[in-house]
Design a protein around this motif. Structure first.
Motif, mmCIF file in Angstrom:
data_model
loop_
_atom_site.group_PDB
_atom_site.id
_atom_site.type_symbol
_atom_site.label_atom_id
_atom_site.label_comp_id
_atom_site.label_asym_id
_atom_site.label_seq_id
_atom_site.Cartn_x
_atom_site.Cartn_y
_atom_site.Cartn_z
ATOM 1 N N SER A 8 0.872 -0.970 -0.058
ATOM 2 C CA SER A 8 0.046 -0.174 0.050
ATOM 3 C C SER A 8 1.193 0.818 0.038
ATOM 4 N N SER A 9 0.249 2.290 -0.776
ATOM 5 C CA SER A 9 0.730 3.408 -0.891
ATOM 6 C C SER A 9 0.403 4.826 -0.250
ATOM 7 N N ALA A 10 -0.597 4.578 0.884
ATOM 8 C CA ALA A 10 -1.221 5.771 1.225
ATOM 9 C C ALA A 10 -0.261 6.626 2.230
ATOM 10 N N ILE A 12 2.133 7.370 1.990
ATOM 11 C CA ILE A 12 3.030 8.405 1.043
ATOM 12 C C ILE A 12 2.487 9.779 0.640
ATOM 13 N N SER A 13 1.686 9.740 0.668
ATOM 14 C CA SER A 13 -0.051 11.246 -0.426
ATOM 15 C C SER A 13 0.688 12.543 1.189
ATOM 16 N N PRO A 14 0.987 12.025 2.192
ATOM 17 C CA PRO A 14 1.183 13.467 3.290
ATOM 18 C C PRO A 14 2.502 14.612 2.772
ATOM 19 N N SER A 15 3.359 13.896 2.211
ATOM 20 C CA SER A 15 4.311 14.111 1.895
ATOM 21 C C SER A 15 4.127 15.163 0.295
ATOM 22 N N ALA A 16 2.939 15.107 -0.445
ATOM 23 C CA ALA A 16 2.870 15.468 -0.841
ATOM 24 C C ALA A 16 2.464 17.510 -0.543
ATOM 25 N N TYR A 18 3.995 18.824 1.635
ATOM 26 C CA TYR A 18 5.251 19.577 1.911
ATOM 27 C C TYR A 18 5.553 20.251 1.174
ATOM 28 N N THR A 19 5.882 19.199 -0.238
ATOM 29 C CA THR A 19 6.387 19.622 -1.788
ATOM 30 C C THR A 19 5.453 20.567 -2.158
ATOM 31 N N GLY A 20 4.258 19.938 -2.099
ATOM 32 C CA GLY A 20 3.693 21.677 -2.074
ATOM 33 C C GLY A 20 3.702 23.428 -1.244
ATOM 34 N N VAL A 22 6.865 23.184 -0.502
ATOM 35 C CA VAL A 22 7.737 24.187 -1.198
ATOM 36 C C VAL A 22 7.610 24.976 -2.914
ATOM 37 N N TRP A 23 6.576 24.776 -2.865
ATOM 38 C CA TRP A 23 6.414 25.132 -4.555
ATOM 39 C C TRP A 23 5.346 26.563 -4.686
ATOM 40 N N TYR A 24 5.276 26.403 -3.410
ATOM 41 C CA TYR A 24 4.198 27.683 -3.107
ATOM 42 C C TYR A 24 5.302 28.897 -2.546
ATOM 43 N N ILE A 90 0.617 12.275 -13.339
ATOM 44 C CA ILE A 90 0.269 11.104 -12.408
ATOM 45 C C ILE A 90 1.253 11.448 -11.238
ATOM 46 N N ALA A 91 0.719 10.575 -9.971
ATOM 47 C CA ALA A 91 1.038 11.691 -8.837
ATOM 48 C C ALA A 91 1.367 13.131 -8.260
ATOM 49 N N CYS A 92 0.565 13.658 -8.959
ATOM 50 C CA CYS A 92 0.214 15.164 -8.937
ATOM 51 C C CYS A 92 0.500 15.820 -7.722
ATOM 52 N N ALA A 113 -3.501 13.201 -11.837
ATOM 53 C CA ALA A 113 -4.005 11.702 -11.293
ATOM 54 C C ALA A 113 -2.717 11.685 -10.328
ATOM 55 N N ASP A 114 -3.856 10.768 -9.110
ATOM 56 C CA ASP A 114 -3.342 10.213 -8.171
ATOM 57 C C ASP A 114 -3.748 9.037 -7.220
ATOM 58 N N LEU A 115 -3.359 8.855 -6.287
ATOM 59 C CA LEU A 115 -4.524 7.856 -5.433
ATOM 60 C C LEU A 115 -5.517 8.554 -5.255
ATOM 61 N N VAL A 141 -5.203 7.367 -9.452
ATOM 62 C CA VAL A 141 -4.736 6.505 -10.283
ATOM 63 C C VAL A 141 -3.796 5.397 -9.046
ATOM 64 N N ASP A 142 -3.966 4.271 -9.209
ATOM 65 C CA ASP A 142 -2.833 3.515 -8.383
ATOM 66 C C ASP A 142 -1.838 2.890 -9.093
ATOM 67 N N ILE A 143 -1.084 3.762 -8.883
ATOM 68 C CA ILE A 143 0.468 2.835 -9.621
ATOM 69 C C ILE A 143 0.329 1.372 -10.205
ATOM 70 N N LEU A 144 0.381 0.853 -8.768
ATOM 71 C CA LEU A 144 0.245 -0.499 -9.000
ATOM 72 C C LEU A 144 -1.070 -1.185 -9.262
ATOM 73 N N THR A 169 5.979 12.024 -13.601
ATOM 74 C CA THR A 169 5.907 11.951 -12.549
ATOM 75 C C THR A 169 7.167 11.890 -11.531
ATOM 76 N N GLU A 170 6.583 12.693 -10.980
ATOM 77 C CA GLU A 170 7.403 13.234 -9.672
ATOM 78 C C GLU A 170 7.214 13.275 -8.144
ATOM 79 N N GLY A 171 8.383 12.931 -8.005
ATOM 80 C CA GLY A 171 8.098 12.691 -6.419
ATOM 81 C C GLY A 171 7.691 11.172 -5.828
HETATM 82 C C1 LIG Z 1 6.099 13.616 -2.552
HETATM 83 S S1 LIG Z 1 4.220 13.698 -3.136
HETATM 84 C C2 LIG Z 1 4.637 14.483 -4.851
HETATM 85 C C3 LIG Z 1 3.711 15.125 -5.435
HETATM 86 C C4 LIG Z 1 4.412 15.919 -6.167
HETATM 87 N N1 LIG Z 1 4.322 15.126 -7.960
HETATM 88 C C5 LIG Z 1 4.723 17.151 -6.173
HETATM 89 O O1 LIG Z 1 6.165 16.950 -6.942
HETATM 90 O O2 LIG Z 1 5.049 17.864 -5.620
HETATM 91 C C6 LIG Z 1 4.055 11.803 -3.303
HETATM 92 C C7 LIG Z 1 2.590 11.607 -4.792
HETATM 93 O O3 LIG Z 1 2.355 10.490 -5.053
HETATM 94 C C8 LIG Z 1 1.284 10.083 -4.458
HETATM 95 N N2 LIG Z 1 1.060 8.738 -4.938
HETATM 96 C C9 LIG Z 1 1.806 7.643 -3.829
HETATM 97 N N3 LIG Z 1 1.790 5.937 -4.497
HETATM 98 C C10 LIG Z 1 1.221 5.927 -5.031
HETATM 99 C C11 LIG Z 1 0.264 5.457 -6.570
HETATM 100 N N4 LIG Z 1 0.404 4.168 -5.846
HETATM 101 N N5 LIG Z 1 0.028 5.319 -7.731
HETATM 102 C C12 LIG Z 1 -0.100 7.158 -7.581
HETATM 103 N N6 LIG Z 1 0.320 8.022 -6.445
HETATM 104 C C13 LIG Z 1 0.418 7.797 -5.792
HETATM 105 C C14 LIG Z 1 0.923 10.478 -3.245
HETATM 106 O O4 LIG Z 1 -0.612 10.427 -2.477
HETATM 107 C C15 LIG Z 1 1.471 11.362 -3.310
HETATM 108 O O5 LIG Z 1 0.308 12.917 -3.800
#
Ligand SMILES: C[S@@+](CC[C@H](N)C(=O)[O-])C[C@H]1O[C@@H](n2cnc3c(N)ncnc32)[C@H](O)[C@@H]1O
Length: 284
Positions: A8-10, A12-16, A18-20, A22-24, A90-92, A113-115, A141-144, A169-171
């Motif tokens: 499961s990769s849920a 990971i989502s909180p890290s978005a 933080y980067t969000g 940083v961009w601001y 993807i993983a926006c 697209a993102d989880l 989307v879930d890349i898995l 894909t980024e991050g």
């Molecule tokens: C570090 S954040 C990067 C967000 C954005 N790309 C950025 O650079 O600010 C990682 C992102 O990956 C997404 N993610 C994690 N697992 C995923 C999966 N299996 N499929 C799609 N997205 C996923 C998270 O929900 C999160 O939004």
């Protein structure tokens, strides 16, 4: 390979958030992309980012900006010179890229697209600001996921196969073991082959053992893993391994860029240290 269905990769989502932030913070995003959690984590990590910069010459936010702006530069070139009209990010997360590129190139079809939970949040954000429209949408989307409504085939079915497509894909990729992410890249390359042209842009943190700050890099990677309650494996040792890896996954042309070396061209100060991040542009 770890069984995909059990990963499961849920977490990971909180890290978005933080980067969000940083961009601001660096004027790449409007205030709507800021969350209280992102602001809080940015403040919490400030002593760490300050210490890494002053103590070891490792500027974490500079590395983030390098990757973000190098991806922007490659995307702008693909739109202006490569005729790309469809973009899938993807993983926006809370990235403002879709908003910025739709403002700059209103002809662009931009699918973020993102989880599911993060996608719902992003959709709401864009809708509340009046930025969501037929050509700028957010999907789950879930890349898995190999099949089903959150899978890659379902996402790409929305696009026009007669037009070239560019995927970003980024991050994302270093949160997964290499076997898992290579499996995603193989399925992605298969999808891209269904289009008139297909390219993929991603950043990647390689295992640069010769880097003068390799030991500190390992600490940083451990910290990211601890904060996200997962791991952060580094992939491939060098340029040659990156190219070979992507080719094994079905990409025909692979270019590896060092955004640190290009920093002045990206409008960033020249870094004091060799770069840690690479941007890969791969085509089928
Ligand atoms: C570090 S954040 C990067 C967000 C954005 N790309 C950025 O650079 O600010 C990682 C992102 O990956 C997404 N993610 C994690 N697992 C995923 C999966 N299996 N499929 C799609 N997205 C996923 C998270 O929900 C999160 O939004």
């Amino acid at each position: 390979m770890p069984e995909r269905s059990r990963i499961s990769s849920a977490h990971i989502s909180p890290s978005a958030h933080y980067t969000g932030y940083v961009w601001y913070h660096h004027r790449l995003a409007e205030p709507a992309f800021v969350t209280g959690f992102g602001r809080f984590v940015h403040k919490l990590l400030w002593p760490v980012t300050w210490g890494a910069r002053v103590g070891f010459g490792l500027d974490i936010e500079a590395f983030l900006l390098q990757r973000h702006l190098q991806i922007d530069a490659q995307l702008a070139a693909a739109v202006e010179q490569g005729g790309v009209q469809q973009v899938v990010e993807i993983a926006c997360g809370l990235s403002p890229r879709g908003r910025r590129f739709r403002t700059r190139y209103p002809q662009l079809r931009y699918l973020e697209a993102d989880l599911p939970a993060m996608a719902a949040r992003k959709r709401l954000l864009l809708r509340d600001q009046g930025w969501l429209c037929g050509d700028h949408q957010v999907r789950a989307v879930d890349i898995l996921a190999e099949r089903g409504r959150d899978s890659l085939p379902a996402l790409f079915a929305e696009l026009d196969p007669r037009q070239p497509v560019l995927v970003i894909t980024e991050g994302l990729v270093n949160y997964f073991p290499l076997a898992v992410i290579e499996d995603f890249w193989r399925r992605l390359a298969d999808e891209l082959r269904g289009f008139a042209g297909g390219s993929y842009l991603t950043e990647l943190y390689p295992d640069l053992r010769e880097h003068p700050r390799y030991r500190q890099l390992r600490w940083g990677v451990g910290l990211i893993g601890w904060l996200t309650r997962g791991s952060y494996p580094l992939h491939y040792r060098d340029h040659g391994e990156i190219v070979a890896g992507f080719q094994r996954c079905g990409f025909d042309r692979v270019e590896v860029l060092d955004p640190g070396a290009n920093a002045p061209g990206l409008g960033l100060p020249a870094p004091r240290m060799p770069g840690l991040v690479r941007v890969v542009q791969a085509q089928v």
